[in-house]
Scaffold this active site. Structure first.
Site, PDB file in Angstrom:
ATOM      1  N   GLY A 148     -14.251  52.029 138.100  1.00 32.52           N
ATOM      2  CA  GLY A 148     -15.408  51.397 138.709  1.00 32.52           C
ATOM      3  C   GLY A 148     -16.670  52.113 138.243  1.00 32.52           C
ATOM      4  O   GLY A 148     -16.649  52.915 137.301  1.00 32.52           O
ATOM      5  N   GLY A 206     -24.480  51.845 130.409  1.00 30.82           N
ATOM      6  CA  GLY A 206     -24.616  52.839 129.347  1.00 30.82           C
ATOM      7  C   GLY A 206     -23.402  53.732 129.219  1.00 30.82           C
ATOM      8  O   GLY A 206     -23.372  54.602 128.353  1.00 30.82           O
ATOM      9  N   HIS A 213     -15.252  42.335 132.638  1.00 33.29           N
ATOM     10  CA  HIS A 213     -15.808  43.533 131.979  1.00 33.29           C
ATOM     11  C   HIS A 213     -15.437  43.619 130.498  1.00 33.29           C
ATOM     12  O   HIS A 213     -14.581  44.387 130.091  1.00 33.29           O
ATOM     13  CB  HIS A 213     -15.549  44.840 132.734  1.00 33.29           C
ATOM     14  CG  HIS A 213     -14.157  45.082 133.267  1.00 33.29           C
ATOM     15  ND1 HIS A 213     -13.041  45.022 132.477  1.00 33.29           N
ATOM     16  CD2 HIS A 213     -13.729  45.421 134.510  1.00 33.29           C
ATOM     17  CE1 HIS A 213     -11.983  45.329 133.219  1.00 33.29           C
ATOM     18  NE2 HIS A 213     -12.369  45.564 134.446  1.00 33.29           N
ATOM     19  N   GLU A 248      -8.661  41.155 141.356  1.00 43.33           N
ATOM     20  CA  GLU A 248      -8.520  41.722 140.016  1.00 43.33           C
ATOM     21  C   GLU A 248      -7.103  42.269 139.931  1.00 43.33           C
ATOM     22  O   GLU A 248      -6.841  43.416 140.220  1.00 43.33           O
ATOM     23  CB  GLU A 248      -9.563  42.815 139.780  1.00 43.33           C
ATOM     24  CG  GLU A 248      -9.703  43.154 138.315  1.00 43.33           C
ATOM     25  CD  GLU A 248     -10.567  44.378 138.062  1.00 43.33           C
ATOM     26  OE1 GLU A 248     -10.810  45.146 139.000  1.00 43.33           O
ATOM     27  OE2 GLU A 248     -10.980  44.565 136.904  1.00 43.33           O
ATOM     28  N   ASN A 295     -13.902  46.492 128.111  1.00 46.63           N
ATOM     29  CA  ASN A 295     -13.161  47.477 128.903  1.00 46.63           C
ATOM     30  C   ASN A 295     -11.804  46.900 129.298  1.00 46.63           C
ATOM     31  O   ASN A 295     -11.714  45.766 129.760  1.00 46.63           O
ATOM     32  CB  ASN A 295     -13.946  47.864 130.166  1.00 46.63           C
ATOM     33  CG  ASN A 295     -15.253  48.555 129.833  1.00 46.63           C
ATOM     34  OD1 ASN A 295     -16.330  48.066 130.152  1.00 46.63           O
ATOM     35  ND2 ASN A 295     -15.164  49.681 129.159  1.00 46.63           N
ATOM     36  N   ASP A 314     -19.216  46.287 139.033  1.00 42.84           N
ATOM     37  CA  ASP A 314     -17.917  46.932 139.246  1.00 42.84           C
ATOM     38  C   ASP A 314     -18.098  48.149 140.152  1.00 42.84           C
ATOM     39  O   ASP A 314     -17.384  49.143 140.035  1.00 42.84           O
ATOM     40  CB  ASP A 314     -17.278  47.329 137.902  1.00 42.84           C
ATOM     41  CG  ASP A 314     -15.787  47.594 138.005  1.00 42.84           C
ATOM     42  OD1 ASP A 314     -15.184  47.254 139.045  1.00 42.84           O
ATOM     43  OD2 ASP A 314     -15.220  48.156 137.042  1.00 42.84           O
ATOM     44  N   HIS A 361     -19.822  52.383 130.336  1.00 45.28           N
ATOM     45  CA  HIS A 361     -18.661  51.530 130.082  1.00 45.28           C
ATOM     46  C   HIS A 361     -18.700  50.890 128.699  1.00 45.28           C
ATOM     47  O   HIS A 361     -17.654  50.620 128.102  1.00 45.28           O
ATOM     48  CB  HIS A 361     -18.559  50.427 131.142  1.00 45.28           C
ATOM     49  CG  HIS A 361     -17.946  50.892 132.424  1.00 45.28           C
ATOM     50  ND1 HIS A 361     -18.633  51.668 133.331  1.00 45.28           N
ATOM     51  CD2 HIS A 361     -16.717  50.711 132.952  1.00 45.28           C
ATOM     52  CE1 HIS A 361     -17.837  51.938 134.353  1.00 45.28           C
ATOM     53  NE2 HIS A 361     -16.667  51.373 134.155  1.00 45.28           N
TER      54      HIS A 361
HETATM   55 ZN    ZN Z   1     -11.139  46.262 135.921  1.00 44.67          ZN
END
Ligand code: ZN
Length: 389
Positions: free
Chosen positions: A317, A258, A225, A140, A228, A282, A260
């Site tokens: 995370g 609930g 994600h 990532e 985000n 994550d 992110h």
């Molecule tokens: Zn990330």
């Protein structure tokens, strides 16, 4: 058979015989049904030599539903262990602990870090630990937008550079790379990764929708994600999130804790991308380890309650587990089969691994047995019971 009706079953059959069975014996799991290729198939499952041997076997007293072991595309750490710095013993402990959450295969995920540190982490990646299978690494970064870094250290972010990418890939088994599609020179990296068979997910990005679409057209398969660390969706400027939701050939990864993503936004994602949502945790070192101070790569992180934040208060995370994410998606309206699919065959589809995330004759018997409340009854790896409630 409806997803709920398999539960009108008599009391469970003792599973002790499975734990002591030898690998070369045929073993029945004692379940009432199984999810096979997205269908709920009534009947028991048989395992031989660690592999699935048969489905739909008549059973008078089965209990629970056998589903594929969960596949998590984004795990930074678990059970007190941060993978960027983990040694073999750390991996062994974390991979054992992950089994308790139903995850039987996953991608250790390295956030942006000094190149040498990432290369060392890739070199140190064990092939097998005896616990959850390691399918390869998820890088990532470091080719991320400076505007959407989240907690990734800015000093180690890079604009796309093929030499850097080649050095990283030479260091260890990279299976998935998250990159930002609007960066200069990124298409050469996308084409290179596609040629090498490495999956690409778009994320940590300020891309417009047309920039995201161009990278998807070149072979990027997923978005990291969703919502985000990306340009927020706007009706005149839908960005990466809008591009990913609008097309049907992209897998949308979602941290469904609930925190992110608000429940309404998660519902929008599910309604737009039903059947192509991949649940990811994550998870960081504090997942499965309780409140306290941890590391996420080079970043100090505090876990309080169910959230993980850096010292400036940014989300860093999560402490979500995959079985919780499956329950959360079911609560959102997904059927049991769909919720399980989002933790199994959909993430496996991103990696194009034929044996991961599915129950198939001849495939390794990585199996989770769930009851009607989506509680874990049992987890098997290569046909051996490793977790039993
Ligand atoms: Zn990330």
């Amino acid at each position: 058979m409806s997803p709920a009706s398999y539960l009108t079953a008599p009391p469970r059959v003792a599973s002790r015989s499975i734990a002591v069975a030898r690998q070369n014996e045929l073993v029945r799991l004692g379940v009432e049904a199984a999810i096979v290729d997205g269908e709920l198939v009534p009947g028991d499952v048989e395992v031989a030599d660690g592999r699935i041997a048969a489905f739909a076997l008549a059973t008078p007293k089965g209990r629970g539903m056998a589903v594929p072991g969960f596949v998590d595309l984004q795990v930074n750490g678990f059970g007190g262990v941060d993978f960027l710095d983990a040694d073999a013993e750390g991996y062994r402990r974390a991979c054992e602990a992950l089994l308790e959450t139903g995850v039987t295969s996953f991608l250790p995920t390295f956030i942006t870090a000094p190149e040498q540190r990432t290369r060392d982490a890739l070199r140190g990646l064990p092939r097998e630990t005896g616990g959850a299978h390691i399918l390869g690494a998820h890088l990532e970064g470091p080719f991320l937008s400076p505007m959407r870094l989240g907690v990734h250290p800015e000093a180690h972010r890079r604009d796309p550079d093929l030499d850097t990418l080649e050095r990283l890939l030479a260091a260890g088994p990279v299976r998935l790379v998250t990159l930002a599609p609007e960066l200069p020179g990124v298409y050469a990296l996308v084409e290179f990764l596609v040629r090498r068979g490495v999956a690409i997910s778009l994320g940590h990005s300020d891309a417009r929708a047309d920039q995201a679409d161009a990278a998807f057209d070149l072979g990027a398969r997923a978005v990291t994600h969703l919502f985000n660390a990306m340009r927020p969706f706007h009706h005149r400027d839908p960005g990466l999130a809008g591009a990913a939701l609008a097309r049907d050939d992209v897998v949308v990864q979602l941290i469904l804790d609930g925190v992110h993503v608000a429940p309404t936004a998660a519902a929008i994602a599910w309604r737009a991308a039903r059947g192509r949502v991949a649940l990811v945790t994550d998870a960081m070192a504090g997942a499965g380890a309780g409140d306290g101070r941890y590391r996420l790569g080079g970043v100090a992180v505090d876990v309080r309650g169910s959230t993980s934040r850096d010292t400036a208060g940014a989300l860093a995370g999560s402490t979500l587990t995959m079985i919780e994410a499956v329950r959360n998606l079911h609560d959102l309206g997904a059927s049991l089969v769909e919720a399980v699919g989002a933790a199994t065959d959909v993430p496996a589809r991103v990696l194009r691994l034929p044996d991961a995330g599915r129950l198939a004759i001849g495939a390794p018997a990585d199996v989770v047995v769930l009851d009607d409340s989506l509680e874990l009854l049992r987890v098997l790896v290569d046909g051996r019971t490793r977790v039993a409630s």
